[in-house]
Design a protein around this motif. Structure first.
Motif, PDB file in Angstrom:
ATOM      1  N   LYS A   1      21.901  27.766  51.753  1.00  0.00           N
ATOM      2  CA  LYS A   1      22.746  28.830  51.819  1.00  0.00           C
ATOM      3  C   LYS A   1      22.719  29.543  50.356  1.00  0.00           C
ATOM      4  N   ASN A   2      22.980  30.672  50.414  1.00  0.00           N
ATOM      5  CA  ASN A   2      22.774  31.686  49.348  1.00  0.00           C
ATOM      6  C   ASN A   2      24.001  31.815  48.474  1.00  0.00           C
ATOM      7  N   VAL A   3      24.022  30.836  47.324  1.00  0.00           N
ATOM      8  CA  VAL A   3      25.291  30.861  46.649  1.00  0.00           C
ATOM      9  C   VAL A   3      25.045  31.812  45.433  1.00  0.00           C
ATOM     10  N   GLN A   4      25.908  32.890  45.293  1.00  0.00           N
ATOM     11  CA  GLN A   4      26.042  34.129  44.248  1.00  0.00           C
ATOM     12  C   GLN A   4      26.989  33.591  43.126  1.00  0.00           C
ATOM     13  N   LEU A   5      26.464  34.278  41.858  1.00  0.00           N
ATOM     14  CA  LEU A   5      27.559  34.166  40.787  1.00  0.00           C
ATOM     15  C   LEU A   5      28.427  35.509  41.010  1.00  0.00           C
ATOM     16  N   VAL A   6      29.743  35.333  41.170  1.00  0.00           N
ATOM     17  CA  VAL A   6      30.455  36.377  41.251  1.00  0.00           C
ATOM     18  C   VAL A   6      31.172  37.085  40.010  1.00  0.00           C
ATOM     19  N   LEU A   7      31.313  35.893  39.182  1.00  0.00           N
ATOM     20  CA  LEU A   7      32.061  36.048  37.889  1.00  0.00           C
ATOM     21  C   LEU A   7      31.689  35.025  36.714  1.00  0.00           C
ATOM     22  N   ASP A   8      30.864  35.747  35.795  1.00  0.00           N
ATOM     23  CA  ASP A   8      30.406  34.913  34.675  1.00  0.00           C
ATOM     24  C   ASP A   8      31.393  34.524  33.644  1.00  0.00           C
TER      25      ASP A   8
ATOM     26  N   LYS B   1      44.237  40.830  47.877  1.00  0.00           N
ATOM     27  CA  LYS B   1      42.663  40.476  47.969  1.00  0.00           C
ATOM     28  C   LYS B   1      42.082  39.956  46.512  1.00  0.00           C
ATOM     29  N   ALA B   2      42.794  38.986  45.970  1.00  0.00           N
ATOM     30  CA  ALA B   2      42.650  38.573  44.676  1.00  0.00           C
ATOM     31  C   ALA B   2      42.461  37.071  44.879  1.00  0.00           C
ATOM     32  N   LEU B   3      41.755  36.491  43.813  1.00  0.00           N
ATOM     33  CA  LEU B   3      41.328  35.173  43.489  1.00  0.00           C
ATOM     34  C   LEU B   3      42.110  34.683  42.192  1.00  0.00           C
ATOM     35  N   TYR B   4      42.962  33.892  42.379  1.00  0.00           N
ATOM     36  CA  TYR B   4      43.939  33.284  41.223  1.00  0.00           C
ATOM     37  C   TYR B   4      42.985  31.891  40.829  1.00  0.00           C
ATOM     38  N   TRP B   5      42.938  31.829  39.749  1.00  0.00           N
ATOM     39  CA  TRP B   5      42.207  30.603  39.291  1.00  0.00           C
ATOM     40  C   TRP B   5      42.752  30.251  37.832  1.00  0.00           C
ATOM     41  N   VAL B   6      42.574  28.997  37.506  1.00  0.00           N
ATOM     42  CA  VAL B   6      42.924  28.649  36.151  1.00  0.00           C
ATOM     43  C   VAL B   6      41.709  28.199  35.391  1.00  0.00           C
TER      44      VAL B   6
ATOM     45  N   GLU C   1      36.312  42.395  44.892  1.00  0.00           N
ATOM     46  CA  GLU C   1      35.553  43.849  45.197  1.00  0.00           C
ATOM     47  C   GLU C   1      35.108  44.738  43.988  1.00  0.00           C
ATOM     48  N   THR C   2      36.038  44.631  42.896  1.00  0.00           N
ATOM     49  CA  THR C   2      35.860  45.398  41.594  1.00  0.00           C
ATOM     50  C   THR C   2      35.138  44.644  40.408  1.00  0.00           C
ATOM     51  N   GLY C   3      35.152  43.307  40.606  1.00  0.00           N
ATOM     52  CA  GLY C   3      34.616  42.648  39.663  1.00  0.00           C
ATOM     53  C   GLY C   3      35.691  42.119  38.476  1.00  0.00           C
ATOM     54  N   GLN C   4      36.785  42.845  38.466  1.00  0.00           N
ATOM     55  CA  GLN C   4      37.806  42.922  37.427  1.00  0.00           C
ATOM     56  C   GLN C   4      38.528  41.282  37.256  1.00  0.00           C
ATOM     57  N   ASN C   5      38.733  41.090  36.226  1.00  0.00           N
ATOM     58  CA  ASN C   5      39.131  39.678  35.987  1.00  0.00           C
ATOM     59  C   ASN C   5      40.198  39.678  34.848  1.00  0.00           C
ATOM     60  N   GLU C   6      41.674  39.634  35.009  1.00  0.00           N
ATOM     61  CA  GLU C   6      42.785  39.661  34.300  1.00  0.00           C
ATOM     62  C   GLU C   6      43.075  38.207  33.798  1.00  0.00           C
ATOM     63  N   SER C   7      43.292  38.169  32.657  1.00  0.00           N
ATOM     64  CA  SER C   7      43.529  36.881  31.998  1.00  0.00           C
ATOM     65  C   SER C   7      44.955  36.753  31.417  1.00  0.00           C
ATOM     66  N   PHE C   8      45.655  35.588  31.497  1.00  0.00           N
ATOM     67  CA  PHE C   8      47.085  35.499  31.286  1.00  0.00           C
ATOM     68  C   PHE C   8      47.103  34.063  30.364  1.00  0.00           C
ATOM     69  N   LEU C   9      47.215  34.345  29.044  1.00  0.00           N
ATOM     70  CA  LEU C   9      47.163  33.106  28.273  1.00  0.00           C
ATOM     71  C   LEU C   9      48.306  32.587  28.039  1.00  0.00           C
ATOM     72  N   ILE C  10      48.424  31.325  28.459  1.00  0.00           N
ATOM     73  CA  ILE C  10      49.699  30.324  28.522  1.00  0.00           C
ATOM     74  C   ILE C  10      50.176  29.739  27.357  1.00  0.00           C
ATOM     75  N   GLY C  11      49.075  29.399  26.616  1.00  0.00           N
ATOM     76  CA  GLY C  11      49.389  28.390  25.373  1.00  0.00           C
ATOM     77  C   GLY C  11      49.193  26.859  25.405  1.00  0.00           C
TER      78      GLY C  11
ATOM     79  N   ILE D   1      32.418  31.757  38.600  1.00  0.00           N
ATOM     80  CA  ILE D   1      32.821  31.628  39.930  1.00  0.00           C
ATOM     81  C   ILE D   1      31.617  32.073  40.379  1.00  0.00           C
ATOM     82  N   PHE D   2      31.479  31.227  41.784  1.00  0.00           N
ATOM     83  CA  PHE D   2      30.415  31.314  42.641  1.00  0.00           C
ATOM     84  C   PHE D   2      31.049  31.712  44.109  1.00  0.00           C
TER      85      PHE D   2
END
Length: 301
Positions: free
Chosen positions: A4-11, A27-32, A45-55, A276-277
């Motif tokens: 099955k074709n695994v694709q890189l969606v966020l490097d 329509k967002a993926l949250y991850w840590v 859909e847009t490839g945008q990734n927002e980061s929230f630094l917790i420290g 993220i794949f």
């Protein structure tokens, strides 16, 4: 399988990408990134990734309303407001165990947040599994855990599945959905003969478990009734950490990975480790539950 074709969606090049959850409305993926001390919100859909630094180490993130999340961190459960970028401590069940941190976690159908701990140096089985109730009270429900990891519930909510990576075990419990209680722990799958360690986990609409293999270059699908491995999908990073279904109709499996421990000279054969794949495995998933929002009470306004 594995074709099955695994694709890189966020490097993302995350040190320890983990704990993905899907927000249907956004329509967002949250991850840590646990060791990167942050959580992120990724829009496929847009490839945008927002980061929230917790420290501090962030083991898991769950959505809790439009602009809020609840985090399981090194210093316990905390609430975070994304608009204001403010962090509010809720409760720290292991304030007396500074050598521990929270790892993976997930909400059940009643909106309770289940998350477990582990020793930071991963030597002793000093972790436990906790439940954060929607009123911010908490309970310890299981102890003697090595590395607390993936959690999933059967479709009828009568069973809970739980991974202890250190022990290479996938456990099953009887689950009382109304009370949020587990009982009768038993071994469902022993990973001793598998490549790598069982890590994060999710369940599809057919009731089959999807498990990420840390140091195993794959995610695999299992039948919890028989404990039999049904198929495996190859991931172009050794340390697959977790997976969750998202996308249109929950038909896409998103897979988080890690670069932790990857020396520069090894990165050649897995340049996108920590990314993220995504793959369409041909089966749909189940929805991610938010904190505090149960089936019965949450109505679309």
């Amino acid at each position: 399988m594995g074709s099955k074709n695994v694709q890189l969606v966020l490097d993302a090049k995350a040190i320890l990408g983990e704990g993905p959850c899907w927000n249907e409305d956004q329509k967002a993926l949250y991850w840590v990134d646990i060791l990167g001390e942050k959580f992120c919100r990724f829009y496929p859909e847009t490839g945008q990734n927002e980061s929230f630094l917790i420290g501090e180490y962030v083991g898991a993130v769950v959505c809790a309303g439009n602009d809020e999340v609840v985090l399981a961190t090194q210093s316990g459960f905390q609430s975070y407001h994304m608009g204001q970028r403010t962090l509010t401590p809720l409760v720290d069940p292991e304030a007396h165990l500074p050598a521990n941190r929270f790892n993976d976690g997930k909400c059940d159908g009643q909106g309770r947040f289940w998350a477990g701990t582990m020793e930071i140096i991963e030597k002793e089985a000093a972790g436990s599994l906790y439940v954060l109730e929607t009123d911010y009270s908490y309970r310890k429900v299981y102890e003697g855990v090595g590395v607390s990891n993936g959690i999933a519930w059967s479709l009828d909510e009568k069973e809970m599945y739980y991974i202890d990576s250190m022990k290479k075990l996938v456990l099953a419990f009887d689950f009382d959905a109304e009370k949020g209680e587990i009982s009768r722990s038993r071994t469902l799958i022993d990973f001793a003969g598998e490549q790598g360690f069982p890590d994060g986990m999710t369940i599809d609409e057919e009731g089959m478990l999807w498990i990420a293999h840390w140091d195993g270059w794959q995610v695999s699908r299992w039948d919890p009734r028989s404990g039999i491995k049904l198929e495996s999908i190859e991931v172009p990073a050794a340390k697959a950490t977790s997976c969750i279904f998202g996308g249109e109709g929950l038909d896409t499996l998103y897979i988080t990975t890690a670069r932790k421990g990857l020396e520069t000279d090894q990165a050649g054969n897995q340049p996108h480790a920590g990314g993220i794949f995504a793959v369409k495995p041909g089966v749909k998933g189940t929805k991610t539950h938010a904190f505090g929002a149960s089936y019965t009470t949450k109505k679309k306004e």
